[in-house]
Design an enzyme around this catalytic site. Sequence first.
Site, PDB file in Angstrom:
ATOM      1  N   ASN A 204      41.853  38.134  41.595  1.00 25.14           N
ATOM      2  CA  ASN A 204      41.948  37.616  40.215  1.00 25.14           C
ATOM      3  C   ASN A 204      43.142  36.418  40.302  1.00 25.14           C
ATOM      4  O   ASN A 204      42.359  35.854  41.437  1.00 25.14           O
ATOM      5  CB  ASN A 204      42.993  39.357  39.777  1.00 25.14           C
ATOM      6  N   ASP A 274      43.325  46.851  41.507  1.00 26.82           N
ATOM      7  CA  ASP A 274      43.061  48.469  41.063  1.00 26.82           C
ATOM      8  C   ASP A 274      41.802  49.405  41.781  1.00 26.82           C
ATOM      9  O   ASP A 274      41.802  50.231  41.696  1.00 26.82           O
ATOM     10  CB  ASP A 274      43.204  48.416  39.522  1.00 26.82           C
ATOM     11  N   LYS A 284      25.279  40.976  54.599  1.00 29.35           N
ATOM     12  CA  LYS A 284      25.471  40.752  52.945  1.00 29.35           C
ATOM     13  C   LYS A 284      24.169  41.196  52.256  1.00 29.35           C
ATOM     14  O   LYS A 284      23.093  41.673  52.670  1.00 29.35           O
ATOM     15  CB  LYS A 284      24.701  39.021  53.077  1.00 29.35           C
ATOM     16  N   PHE A 317      55.990  44.525  37.906  1.00 27.04           N
ATOM     17  CA  PHE A 317      55.526  43.215  36.622  1.00 27.04           C
ATOM     18  C   PHE A 317      54.468  44.159  35.759  1.00 27.04           C
ATOM     19  O   PHE A 317      53.793  45.421  36.385  1.00 27.04           O
ATOM     20  CB  PHE A 317      54.719  42.481  37.427  1.00 27.04           C
ATOM     21  N   LYS A 332      54.817  52.498  31.779  1.00 28.50           N
ATOM     22  CA  LYS A 332      54.173  51.998  33.810  1.00 28.50           C
ATOM     23  C   LYS A 332      56.181  51.525  34.022  1.00 28.50           C
ATOM     24  O   LYS A 332      55.906  52.177  35.484  1.00 28.50           O
ATOM     25  CB  LYS A 332      54.354  50.235  33.257  1.00 28.50           C
ATOM     26  N   LYS A 336      56.376  54.467  37.361  1.00 32.75           N
ATOM     27  CA  LYS A 336      56.135  53.821  38.606  1.00 32.75           C
ATOM     28  C   LYS A 336      57.505  53.437  39.413  1.00 32.75           C
ATOM     29  O   LYS A 336      57.975  52.654  40.149  1.00 32.75           O
ATOM     30  CB  LYS A 336      55.673  52.381  38.753  1.00 32.75           C
TER      31      LYS A 336
HETATM   32  N1  CTP Z   1      50.889  47.823  40.581  1.00 35.39           N
HETATM   33  C1  CTP Z   1      50.556  48.350  42.384  1.00 35.39           C
HETATM   34  N2  CTP Z   1      49.236  48.696  43.154  1.00 35.39           N
HETATM   35  C2  CTP Z   1      48.259  48.598  41.950  1.00 35.39           C
HETATM   36  C3  CTP Z   1      47.842  48.125  40.591  1.00 35.39           C
HETATM   37  C4  CTP Z   1      49.230  47.401  40.396  1.00 35.39           C
HETATM   38  O1  CTP Z   1      51.888  48.148  43.101  1.00 35.39           O
HETATM   39  N3  CTP Z   1      47.154  49.694  43.015  1.00 35.39           N
HETATM   40  C5  CTP Z   1      51.857  47.052  40.139  1.00 35.39           C
HETATM   41  C6  CTP Z   1      51.551  45.759  40.247  1.00 35.39           C
HETATM   42  O2  CTP Z   1      51.889  44.791  41.141  1.00 35.39           O
HETATM   43  C7  CTP Z   1      52.865  45.622  38.957  1.00 35.39           C
HETATM   44  C8  CTP Z   1      52.238  46.961  38.659  1.00 35.39           C
HETATM   45  O3  CTP Z   1      52.178  47.706  39.542  1.00 35.39           O
HETATM   46  O4  CTP Z   1      54.196  45.126  39.222  1.00 35.39           O
HETATM   47  C9  CTP Z   1      51.597  46.805  36.949  1.00 35.39           C
HETATM   48  O5  CTP Z   1      50.208  46.363  37.428  1.00 35.39           O
HETATM   49  P1  CTP Z   1      49.923  46.238  36.355  1.00 35.39           P
HETATM   50  O6  CTP Z   1      47.608  45.283  37.224  1.00 35.39           O
HETATM   51  O7  CTP Z   1      50.645  45.368  34.805  1.00 35.39           O
HETATM   52  O8  CTP Z   1      49.378  47.486  35.803  1.00 35.39           O
HETATM   53  P2  CTP Z   1      48.758  48.539  36.683  1.00 35.39           P
HETATM   54  O9  CTP Z   1      49.764  49.657  37.348  1.00 35.39           O
HETATM   55  O10 CTP Z   1      47.637  48.556  37.589  1.00 35.39           O
HETATM   56  O11 CTP Z   1      47.277  49.160  35.165  1.00 35.39           O
HETATM   57  P3  CTP Z   1      46.616  48.604  34.221  1.00 35.39           P
HETATM   58  O12 CTP Z   1      45.485  47.817  34.958  1.00 35.39           O
HETATM   59  O13 CTP Z   1      46.023  49.975  33.075  1.00 35.39           O
HETATM   60  O14 CTP Z   1      47.491  47.641  32.752  1.00 35.39           O
END
Ligand code: CTP
Length: 391
Positions: A204, A274, A284, A317, A332, A336
């Site tokens: 990302n 995710d 490859k 975050f 969240k 969490k």
């Molecule tokens: N995070 C994590 N592990 C993951 C995904 C996210 O620890 N596999 C943490 C990120 O570092 C951040 C928080 O969870 O502190 C929220 O991440 P975000 O990308 O906003 O949300 P997601 O939980 O991934 O949900 P969505 O993508 O559906 O918004």
Amino acid sequence: MSVILGVTSSIAAYKSLDLVSRLLKRGLDVEVIMSENATNFVSPEAFSALTKHKTSVLTFDKNINYDVKHISLAQKAEVFAIVPATANVIAKVAHGISDDMLTTTFLACDCPKIIAPAMNTKMYENPITKDNLKLCQKYGMKIIEPAVGHLACGDVGKGHLASLDDLEDAIVSELYPKPLAHKKIVVTAGATKEKIDPVRFITNYSSGKMGVSLARAAKYLGADVTLLINKDTNLVLPYGIKVAYFESVDDLFELSKANFEKADGFVMCAAVSDYKVKTYSDEKIKKGGELHLELEKTVDILEYLGKHKGNQKLCGFAMETARDDLKLARDKFKRKHCDLLVLNNLKEEGAGFRGDTNVVTLIDEKKDEKLPLGSKSELAFEIIRRLMGVE
Ligand code: CTP
């Protein structure tokens, strides 16, 4: 805020000009004191032109006011750094010898002191210099270790002045109060990478800037900081912290677990993928028709830490793009088990991945508060202070 920079006779003295201009750009008031020999390398006028203060060299300079200059300078200083420091000046300050303006003012000063050695490797490694540096440390001075590099004498070895980034960071850090002394803070930063095949990966846009700013703020406030950051970062990392590198979500998960138990504060700022491919291809993947990748969910590290936490303060975050971002972020926060959640909406002007600014809303158990647009470094102080409950 006032910094005194002592400059002694090493070829690296010219780098102190650059250091002075960096400190001035931060709005600091800098005064320079040179040893007499250092004036063979750089002219005192060059420093005076930058600092707008007359550079001091001799103790009894007839052009200055009737106050006792070495005492008035010493009282004004909030940090005193000798950059570069020769073996000779290190020997003097270790033993309280004060035979010129620089060493006299140094002895009269009771503010934080920094020594940045630069010299030939053999001189640096001489047990006498080593012992003198240990003595300096015993008296509370901070030593910014020299790096390995090409030296003026033609040798390659340890003795090269530390980088200007590290020197600037170490000096500025001393100007902050240390409410987080003896606290351990872990910060994760940057993007994860999930390999698809030997040449491709899922990642990302995260630059890691917000996380690095958080690690720097925690360090400036006195914490013992560990930064977990993506392997390929090219950001300048804060001076004096521990760093471990990750690539995949699984790497970051292992590092997070290993560093969580002893932490007082944990800031999950990394942009974690995710999803990852279900099956990694050793070869490859060749071009053909349509390509379908089967993805599986990665572990949610923050959620795992939230479920396993003891007394740690946990900060997450939330990166959103939707209008009802506050509701999503509060979900969240709960799911969490965070103590603080920092919401940023990518669609907001000034917020987001690669810039130097951000717009955030801080969410805790009681309330949510939107902060005005700010630089990532300013916001980082606010986030760390809120998380740890310090001023
Ligand atoms: N995070 C994590 N592990 C993951 C995904 C996210 O620890 N596999 C943490 C990120 O570092 C951040 C928080 O969870 O502190 C929220 O991440 P975000 O990308 O906003 O949300 P997601 O939980 O991934 O949900 P969505 O993508 O559906 O918004």
